[in-house]
Design a protein around this motif. Sequence first.
Motif, mmCIF file in Angstrom:
data_model
loop_
_atom_site.group_PDB
_atom_site.id
_atom_site.type_symbol
_atom_site.label_atom_id
_atom_site.label_comp_id
_atom_site.label_asym_id
_atom_site.label_seq_id
_atom_site.Cartn_x
_atom_site.Cartn_y
_atom_site.Cartn_z
ATOM 1 N N LEU A 68 6.119 1.796 -2.243
ATOM 2 C CA LEU A 68 7.268 1.866 -3.143
ATOM 3 C C LEU A 68 8.023 3.174 -2.974
ATOM 4 O O LEU A 68 9.251 3.183 -2.800
ATOM 5 N N VAL A 69 7.306 4.302 -2.995
ATOM 6 C CA VAL A 69 8.000 5.589 -2.956
ATOM 7 C C VAL A 69 8.585 5.891 -1.581
ATOM 8 O O VAL A 69 9.567 6.636 -1.476
ATOM 9 N N VAL A 70 8.005 5.317 -0.508
ATOM 10 C CA VAL A 70 8.604 5.482 0.817
ATOM 11 C C VAL A 70 10.025 4.931 0.824
ATOM 12 O O VAL A 70 10.944 5.527 1.398
ATOM 13 N N ALA A 71 10.228 3.785 0.175
ATOM 14 C CA ALA A 71 11.561 3.177 0.117
ATOM 15 C C ALA A 71 12.460 3.852 -0.908
ATOM 16 O O ALA A 71 13.681 3.932 -0.723
ATOM 17 N N LEU A 72 11.869 4.347 -2.004
ATOM 18 C CA LEU A 72 12.687 4.927 -3.073
ATOM 19 C C LEU A 72 13.189 6.336 -2.766
ATOM 20 O O LEU A 72 14.291 6.711 -3.177
ATOM 21 N N LYS A 73 12.388 7.129 -2.051
ATOM 22 C CA LYS A 73 12.716 8.538 -1.835
ATOM 23 C C LYS A 73 14.111 8.751 -1.243
ATOM 24 O O LYS A 73 14.906 9.540 -1.800
ATOM 25 N N PRO A 74 14.477 8.101 -0.127
ATOM 26 C CA PRO A 74 15.819 8.370 0.423
ATOM 27 C C PRO A 74 16.942 7.903 -0.500
ATOM 28 O O PRO A 74 18.024 8.504 -0.508
ATOM 29 N N LEU A 75 16.693 6.853 -1.273
ATOM 30 C CA LEU A 75 17.709 6.377 -2.212
ATOM 31 C C LEU A 75 17.840 7.328 -3.399
ATOM 32 O O LEU A 75 18.947 7.567 -3.898
ATOM 33 N N HIS A 76 16.714 7.884 -3.837
ATOM 34 C CA HIS A 76 16.749 8.862 -4.923
ATOM 35 C C HIS A 76 17.509 10.116 -4.500
ATOM 36 O O HIS A 76 18.302 10.672 -5.268
ATOM 37 N N ASP A 77 17.288 10.546 -3.258
ATOM 38 C CA ASP A 77 18.010 11.712 -2.742
ATOM 39 C C ASP A 77 19.517 11.461 -2.701
ATOM 40 O O ASP A 77 20.309 12.384 -2.906
ATOM 41 N N ALA A 78 19.904 10.218 -2.457
ATOM 42 C CA ALA A 78 21.322 9.901 -2.294
ATOM 43 C C ALA A 78 22.037 9.660 -3.621
ATOM 44 O O ALA A 78 23.204 10.049 -3.773
ATOM 45 N N ARG A 85 17.763 2.503 6.850
ATOM 46 C CA ARG A 85 17.584 2.353 8.299
ATOM 47 C C ARG A 85 17.265 3.686 8.968
ATOM 48 O O ARG A 85 16.576 3.727 9.992
ATOM 49 N N GLU A 86 17.766 4.771 8.394
ATOM 50 C CA GLU A 86 17.555 6.096 8.973
ATOM 51 C C GLU A 86 16.356 6.812 8.367
ATOM 52 O O GLU A 86 15.979 7.885 8.842
ATOM 53 N N ALA A 87 15.747 6.231 7.354
ATOM 54 C CA ALA A 87 14.688 6.922 6.616
ATOM 55 C C ALA A 87 13.342 6.803 7.324
ATOM 56 O O ALA A 87 13.011 5.747 7.864
ATOM 57 N N PRO A 88 12.544 7.865 7.337
ATOM 58 C CA PRO A 88 11.237 7.820 7.992
ATOM 59 C C PRO A 88 10.304 6.822 7.315
ATOM 60 O O PRO A 88 10.237 6.752 6.085
ATOM 61 N N GLY A 89 9.618 6.035 8.124
ATOM 62 C CA GLY A 89 8.648 5.081 7.614
ATOM 63 C C GLY A 89 9.219 3.761 7.155
ATOM 64 O O GLY A 89 8.473 2.838 6.825
ATOM 65 N N CYS A 90 10.551 3.637 7.130
ATOM 66 C CA CYS A 90 11.203 2.432 6.625
ATOM 67 C C CYS A 90 11.719 1.568 7.773
ATOM 68 O O CYS A 90 12.166 2.088 8.798
ATOM 69 N N ILE A 121 11.852 -3.349 4.154
ATOM 70 C CA ILE A 121 12.742 -3.581 3.015
ATOM 71 C C ILE A 121 13.693 -4.716 3.343
ATOM 72 O O ILE A 121 14.354 -4.702 4.386
ATOM 73 N N SER A 122 13.747 -5.700 2.462
ATOM 74 C CA SER A 122 14.610 -6.873 2.633
ATOM 75 C C SER A 122 15.325 -7.174 1.316
ATOM 76 O O SER A 122 15.076 -6.522 0.298
ATOM 77 N N ARG A 123 16.198 -8.173 1.344
ATOM 78 C CA ARG A 123 16.886 -8.689 0.159
ATOM 79 C C ARG A 123 17.588 -7.578 -0.643
ATOM 80 O O ARG A 123 17.581 -7.580 -1.882
ATOM 81 N N ILE A 124 18.200 -6.643 0.050
ATOM 82 C CA ILE A 124 18.918 -5.558 -0.635
ATOM 83 C C ILE A 124 20.237 -6.100 -1.162
ATOM 84 O O ILE A 124 21.056 -6.624 -0.404
ATOM 85 N N ARG A 125 20.451 -5.978 -2.457
ATOM 86 C CA ARG A 125 21.660 -6.538 -3.058
ATOM 87 C C ARG A 125 22.009 -5.784 -4.336
ATOM 88 O O ARG A 125 21.150 -5.169 -4.965
ATOM 89 N N GLU A 126 23.278 -5.857 -4.690
ATOM 90 C CA GLU A 126 23.738 -5.174 -5.899
ATOM 91 C C GLU A 126 23.427 -6.009 -7.133
ATOM 92 O O GLU A 126 23.508 -7.235 -7.118
ATOM 93 N N ASP A 127 23.048 -5.329 -8.200
ATOM 94 C CA ASP A 127 22.743 -5.979 -9.475
ATOM 95 C C ASP A 127 23.976 -5.877 -10.373
ATOM 96 O O ASP A 127 24.309 -4.799 -10.861
ATOM 97 N N ILE A 128 24.610 -6.996 -10.598
ATOM 98 C CA ILE A 128 25.866 -6.980 -11.362
ATOM 99 C C ILE A 128 25.652 -6.765 -12.855
ATOM 100 O O ILE A 128 26.606 -6.569 -13.610
ATOM 101 N N THR A 129 24.396 -6.775 -13.311
ATOM 102 C CA THR A 129 24.126 -6.540 -14.732
ATOM 103 C C THR A 129 24.007 -5.054 -15.056
ATOM 104 O O THR A 129 23.898 -4.687 -16.222
ATOM 105 N N LEU A 130 24.024 -4.203 -14.026
ATOM 106 C CA LEU A 130 23.931 -2.759 -14.223
ATOM 107 C C LEU A 130 25.155 -2.069 -13.639
ATOM 108 O O LEU A 130 25.742 -2.553 -12.663
ATOM 109 N N GLU A 131 25.500 -0.912 -14.191
ATOM 110 C CA GLU A 131 26.640 -0.161 -13.658
ATOM 111 C C GLU A 131 26.348 0.318 -12.247
ATOM 112 O O GLU A 131 27.184 0.206 -11.360
ATOM 113 N N TRP A 173 13.417 -6.105 -1.962
ATOM 114 C CA TRP A 173 12.083 -6.646 -1.709
ATOM 115 C C TRP A 173 11.391 -5.704 -0.731
ATOM 116 O O TRP A 173 11.926 -5.413 0.336
ATOM 117 N N ILE A 174 10.211 -5.166 -1.113
ATOM 118 C CA ILE A 174 9.506 -4.172 -0.312
ATOM 119 C C ILE A 174 8.123 -4.716 0.055
ATOM 120 O O ILE A 174 7.389 -5.183 -0.822
#
Length: 343
Positions: A135-145, A264-269, A294-304, A310-311
Amino acid sequence: MGFKVAIVGATGNVGREMLNILEERGFPADEVVALASRRSLNTEVSYGDKTLKTKVLDTYDFSDVDICLMSAGGSVSKEWSPKIGAQGCVVIDNSSAWRYDADVPLIVPEVNPEAIDGFRKRNIIANPNCSTAQLVVALKPLHDAATIKRIVVATYQSVSGAGKEGMDELFQQSRAVFVADPVSAQKFTKRIAFNVIPHIDSFMEDGSTKEEWKVMAETKKMLDPKIKVSCTAVRVPVFIGHSEAVNIEFDKPISADEAREILREAPGCQVVDKPEDGGYITPYESAGEDATFISRIREDITLENGLSMWIVADNLRKGAALNTIQIAELLLERNLIKPKSAA
């Protein structure tokens, strides 16, 4: 001059995987020692083209061992890790025994490598829970961004997370179903064959399970204590590979396309994400692989500022054995230990 490495719990699923990965990655070990309980004395395990016979943990002298990879459960680690560390050997522990100790670094090398510098307080480094690691391997680069505010995750965890007994139970129950024999549950609280069980580890006072609490506590310790985490952990009839459906709320705007490029550029992903039949990864395909998919990346229209994804990862590798070896490699990369034999 190479290192001397000991593996405690070498006969288990994760211990055997550690031996495989040490050899695969060419870790600079001059000697590898397989350790286990008395009942497993002289059990043979493979290390590359070598066969090792297990020795007994409670009579072994660690004074000339550089690194101990501990995969024998929390109670064994609680008793032995401090004793081993006191002999100048660095313990990398795969259990939950030390993850929440303020003096023990909890490490995923792609996420918080700098935290490893604090290992000398106890000579122990903790490996996270298998579901948290991917989980955190995928979350870390997104958290940084874009700065994560809240995560809601449902895990779909394979039976290998419960050890060999869990894998055996799924096999035996599945066979019993096909031949119309009685199905008995021993390792799990309910039948696991052709079923899912929304219960991993013990229940806590607030109604959550310890497994769900681990995901929350470990994510906060490694990534950011401000992140809010809600988790539902489910055992599924899959032999190897943990999957997670993750919904993320960010502080800043981030699109699905931006997230894909970042990951795509993140280590381990590894991103496998096409909105078409088969354009995603399943746990079956992740088995034996080192990447977090990581698959099924999509925007959630219920959140700002929300995304869903899917990880998937091999829980015996990235969730346990591989991450442990990567921590050992990180010690070497940062010149934090030298072989005792050289000294």
